[in-house]
Design an enzyme around this catalytic site. Sequence first.
Site, PDB file in Angstrom:
ATOM      1  CB  VAL A 137      -2.032   0.179  11.894  1.00  0.00           C
ATOM      2  CG1 VAL A 137      -3.284  -0.731  11.620  1.00  0.00           C
ATOM      3  CG2 VAL A 137      -0.722  -0.459  10.947  1.00  0.00           C
ATOM      4  CG  ASP A 138       0.876   5.490   9.787  1.00  0.00           C
ATOM      5  OD1 ASP A 138       0.608   5.025   8.387  1.00  0.00           O
ATOM      6  OD2 ASP A 138       0.416   6.523  10.342  1.00  0.00           O
ATOM      7  CG  HIS A 148      -8.337  -1.314   9.441  1.00  0.00           C
ATOM      8  ND1 HIS A 148      -7.979  -1.059   8.241  1.00  0.00           N
ATOM      9  CD2 HIS A 148      -9.505  -1.446   9.395  1.00  0.00           C
ATOM     10  CE1 HIS A 148      -9.168  -0.998   7.423  1.00  0.00           C
ATOM     11  NE2 HIS A 148     -10.016  -1.590   8.175  1.00  0.00           N
ATOM     12  N   GLY A 179      -5.923   8.134  -0.461  1.00  0.00           N
ATOM     13  CA  GLY A 179      -4.930   7.259  -0.572  1.00  0.00           C
ATOM     14  C   GLY A 179      -5.477   5.861  -0.172  1.00  0.00           C
TER      15      GLY A 179
HETATM   16  C1  BV8 Z   1     -14.991  -7.305   8.601  1.00  0.00           C
HETATM   17  C2  BV8 Z   1      -4.801  -3.879   9.624  1.00  0.00           C
HETATM   18  C3  BV8 Z   1     -16.818  -8.518   9.574  1.00  0.00           C
HETATM   19  C4  BV8 Z   1      -3.888  -5.190   9.163  1.00  0.00           C
HETATM   20  C5  BV8 Z   1      -6.338  -4.205   7.626  1.00  0.00           C
HETATM   21  C6  BV8 Z   1     -15.378 -10.457   0.024  1.00  0.00           C
HETATM   22  C7  BV8 Z   1     -16.079  -9.313  -0.575  1.00  0.00           C
HETATM   23  C8  BV8 Z   1     -15.871  -8.131   0.192  1.00  0.00           C
HETATM   24  C9  BV8 Z   1     -15.522  -8.009   1.424  1.00  0.00           C
HETATM   25  C10 BV8 Z   1     -15.086  -9.222   2.017  1.00  0.00           C
HETATM   26  C11 BV8 Z   1     -14.945 -10.503   1.094  1.00  0.00           C
HETATM   27  N1  BV8 Z   1     -14.178 -11.467   2.121  1.00  0.00           N
HETATM   28  C12 BV8 Z   1     -13.900 -10.608   3.112  1.00  0.00           C
HETATM   29  C13 BV8 Z   1     -14.296  -9.457   3.096  1.00  0.00           C
HETATM   30  C14 BV8 Z   1     -14.196  -8.483   4.167  1.00  0.00           C
HETATM   31  C15 BV8 Z   1     -12.957  -8.097   4.394  1.00  0.00           C
HETATM   32  C16 BV8 Z   1     -12.266  -7.528   3.078  1.00  0.00           C
HETATM   33  O1  BV8 Z   1     -12.819  -6.404   2.668  1.00  0.00           O
HETATM   34  N2  BV8 Z   1     -11.570  -8.222   2.323  1.00  0.00           N
HETATM   35  C17 BV8 Z   1     -11.109  -7.677   1.033  1.00  0.00           C
HETATM   36  C18 BV8 Z   1      -9.679  -8.040   0.900  1.00  0.00           C
HETATM   37  C19 BV8 Z   1     -11.807  -8.216  -0.099  1.00  0.00           C
HETATM   38  N3  BV8 Z   1     -13.000  -7.115   5.498  1.00  0.00           N
HETATM   39  C20 BV8 Z   1     -12.755  -7.418   6.697  1.00  0.00           C
HETATM   40  O2  BV8 Z   1     -12.309  -8.621   7.181  1.00  0.00           O
HETATM   41  C21 BV8 Z   1     -12.863  -6.392   7.968  1.00  0.00           C
HETATM   42  N4  BV8 Z   1     -13.705  -6.778   8.786  1.00  0.00           N
HETATM   43  O3  BV8 Z   1     -15.449  -7.324   7.497  1.00  0.00           O
HETATM   44  O4  BV8 Z   1     -15.575  -7.831   9.730  1.00  0.00           O
HETATM   45  C22 BV8 Z   1     -17.354  -8.845  10.693  1.00  0.00           C
HETATM   46  C23 BV8 Z   1     -18.717  -8.566  11.048  1.00  0.00           C
HETATM   47  C24 BV8 Z   1     -19.242  -9.014  12.168  1.00  0.00           C
HETATM   48  C25 BV8 Z   1     -18.340  -9.529  13.380  1.00  0.00           C
HETATM   49  C26 BV8 Z   1     -16.987  -9.606  12.905  1.00  0.00           C
HETATM   50  C27 BV8 Z   1     -16.446  -9.375  11.963  1.00  0.00           C
HETATM   51  C28 BV8 Z   1     -11.371  -6.033   8.437  1.00  0.00           C
HETATM   52  C29 BV8 Z   1     -10.843  -5.334   7.303  1.00  0.00           C
HETATM   53  C30 BV8 Z   1      -9.334  -4.896   8.172  1.00  0.00           C
HETATM   54  C31 BV8 Z   1      -8.146  -5.750   7.807  1.00  0.00           C
HETATM   55  N5  BV8 Z   1      -6.966  -5.035   8.157  1.00  0.00           N
HETATM   56  N6  BV8 Z   1      -5.456  -3.462   8.221  1.00  0.00           N
HETATM   57  C32 BV8 Z   1      -2.461  -4.208   8.857  1.00  0.00           C
HETATM   58  O5  BV8 Z   1      -2.299  -3.056   8.380  1.00  0.00           O
HETATM   59  O6  BV8 Z   1      -1.662  -5.014   8.792  1.00  0.00           O
HETATM   60  S1  BV8 Z   1      -6.756  -3.831   6.073  1.00  0.00           S
HETATM   61  C33 BV8 Z   1      -5.446  -3.225   5.324  1.00  0.00           C
HETATM   62  O7  BV8 Z   1      -5.984  -2.785   4.039  1.00  0.00           O
HETATM   63  C34 BV8 Z   1      -4.915  -1.712   5.818  1.00  0.00           C
HETATM   64  O8  BV8 Z   1      -5.650  -1.181   6.954  1.00  0.00           O
HETATM   65  C35 BV8 Z   1      -4.970  -0.738   4.650  1.00  0.00           C
HETATM   66  O9  BV8 Z   1      -5.083   0.490   5.104  1.00  0.00           O
HETATM   67  C36 BV8 Z   1      -6.266  -1.375   4.090  1.00  0.00           C
HETATM   68  C37 BV8 Z   1      -6.735  -0.810   2.876  1.00  0.00           C
HETATM   69  O10 BV8 Z   1      -5.848  -0.963   1.907  1.00  0.00           O
HETATM   70  P1  BV8 Z   1      -5.483   0.950   1.572  1.00  0.00           P
HETATM   71  O11 BV8 Z   1      -5.154   1.786   2.814  1.00  0.00           O
HETATM   72  O12 BV8 Z   1      -6.510   1.292   0.493  1.00  0.00           O
HETATM   73  O13 BV8 Z   1      -3.887   0.404   0.731  1.00  0.00           O
HETATM   74  P2  BV8 Z   1      -3.931  -0.021  -0.847  1.00  0.00           P
HETATM   75  O14 BV8 Z   1      -2.387  -0.169  -0.480  1.00  0.00           O
HETATM   76  O15 BV8 Z   1      -4.808  -0.914  -0.943  1.00  0.00           O
HETATM   77  O16 BV8 Z   1      -4.096   1.127  -1.587  1.00  0.00           O
HETATM   78  C38 BV8 Z   1      -3.459   2.508  -1.407  1.00  0.00           C
HETATM   79  C39 BV8 Z   1      -3.724   3.390  -2.231  1.00  0.00           C
HETATM   80  O17 BV8 Z   1      -2.833   4.582  -2.334  1.00  0.00           O
HETATM   81  C40 BV8 Z   1      -3.570   2.897  -3.810  1.00  0.00           C
HETATM   82  O18 BV8 Z   1      -4.823   3.230  -4.624  1.00  0.00           O
HETATM   83  C41 BV8 Z   1      -2.493   3.798  -4.414  1.00  0.00           C
HETATM   84  O19 BV8 Z   1      -2.673   4.096  -5.764  1.00  0.00           O
HETATM   85  C42 BV8 Z   1      -2.671   5.053  -3.410  1.00  0.00           C
HETATM   86  N7  BV8 Z   1      -1.430   5.701  -3.315  1.00  0.00           N
HETATM   87  C43 BV8 Z   1      -0.154   5.355  -3.349  1.00  0.00           C
HETATM   88  N8  BV8 Z   1       0.817   6.495  -3.060  1.00  0.00           N
HETATM   89  C44 BV8 Z   1      -0.042   7.327  -3.036  1.00  0.00           C
HETATM   90  C45 BV8 Z   1      -1.329   7.082  -3.255  1.00  0.00           C
HETATM   91  N9  BV8 Z   1      -2.345   7.973  -3.421  1.00  0.00           N
HETATM   92  C46 BV8 Z   1      -2.015   9.403  -3.107  1.00  0.00           C
HETATM   93  N10 BV8 Z   1      -0.757   9.794  -2.805  1.00  0.00           N
HETATM   94  C47 BV8 Z   1       0.289   8.856  -2.722  1.00  0.00           C
HETATM   95  N11 BV8 Z   1       1.655   9.294  -2.632  1.00  0.00           N
END
Ligand code: BV8
Length: 235
Positions: free
Chosen positions: A98-99, A114, A181
């Site tokens: 979101v940045d 997102h 990432g």
């Molecule tokens: C939806 C905005 C349906 C907020 C975000 C059970 C099982 C499966 C799915 C679900 C479930 N229960 C619920 C769900 C669905 C749910 C979901 O997936 N939940 C997860 C937690 C299980 N999803 C939703 O609710 C989505 N909507 O499904 O809607 C629907 C259908 C019909 C009608 C209506 C609705 C909505 C999801 C969006 C949520 N909002 N962001 C905010 O930003 O504050 S999600 C949030 O997580 C961010 O956007 C973030 O980007 C995103 C994902 O995380 P990552 O980007 O992967 O970040 P993370 O820290 O996890 O990982 C970073 C990686 O980078 C790491 O692996 C690290 O090793 C690596 N890294 C670090 N440094 C470096 C690097 N790599 C390279 N270089 C580096 N230097």
Amino acid sequence: MKRYPTDGLIVVLTGAGISAESGLATFRGAGGLWEGHRVEDVATPEAFARNPALVQRFYNLRRAQLRDPAVRPNAAHRALARLEREWPGEVLVVTQNVDDLHERAGTRNLIHMHGELLRALCLACNDSMPWSEDLSPEAVCPSCGGKGGLRPDIVWFGEMPYRMDEIYDALTRCALFLSIGTSGQVYPAAGFVEVVRESGEAPTIEINLEPSATRSRFSEHRSGAAGELVPALVD
Ligand code: BV8
């Protein structure tokens, strides 16, 4: 990109890891916690209804971080902007972030699935507008004459991500899929690699510090920092 002799569509999915080297915290780096709250418990409509001041503070702090001059696009953001300029075919960046670092690096063909930290949404008329200052429960919408309060224009858990039709159309047509990432834990973004695999033979490459939850679905995984590996890939 010399190894991929095509001028087809490249789709790039990015997550919080691409902004880590710019100084922005990832979600799971801090164990998925913010001030002791699980992100999944703050980034929801229910949390906003229950405690709007807490949720506004969560986003005000992150929005303020973007105003910090030390927070700038890094080499990975810049390499993707260069890829868009130099690639003979289309490049589409789909970011979970979101940045505004992709825009500031020069990427134009970009979808914020997102939402965006620097935009607000009216609770009454659903109008989205640029918003770079703090948001408070008292902020009112200029479009509908102050009838509605404002929330961050962010897609929370349980809400439908933006422009999914365009994203799925691109995934089924792409000649190359890059994921950079992201931990592969949040859907529907984590399922994009499956859509590409089901649509044909396009190579799928994951660039991440460590294997993501969906690593086994990618044809190639490159472990390391995006700031090093993305420029090397683009070259
Ligand atoms: C939806 C905005 C349906 C907020 C975000 C059970 C099982 C499966 C799915 C679900 C479930 N229960 C619920 C769900 C669905 C749910 C979901 O997936 N939940 C997860 C937690 C299980 N999803 C939703 O609710 C989505 N909507 O499904 O809607 C629907 C259908 C019909 C009608 C209506 C609705 C909505 C999801 C969006 C949520 N909002 N962001 C905010 O930003 O504050 S999600 C949030 O997580 C961010 O956007 C973030 O980007 C995103 C994902 O995380 P990552 O980007 O992967 O970040 P993370 O820290 O996890 O990982 C970073 C990686 O980078 C790491 O692996 C690290 O090793 C690596 N890294 C670090 N440094 C470096 C690097 N790599 C390279 N270089 C580096 N230097």
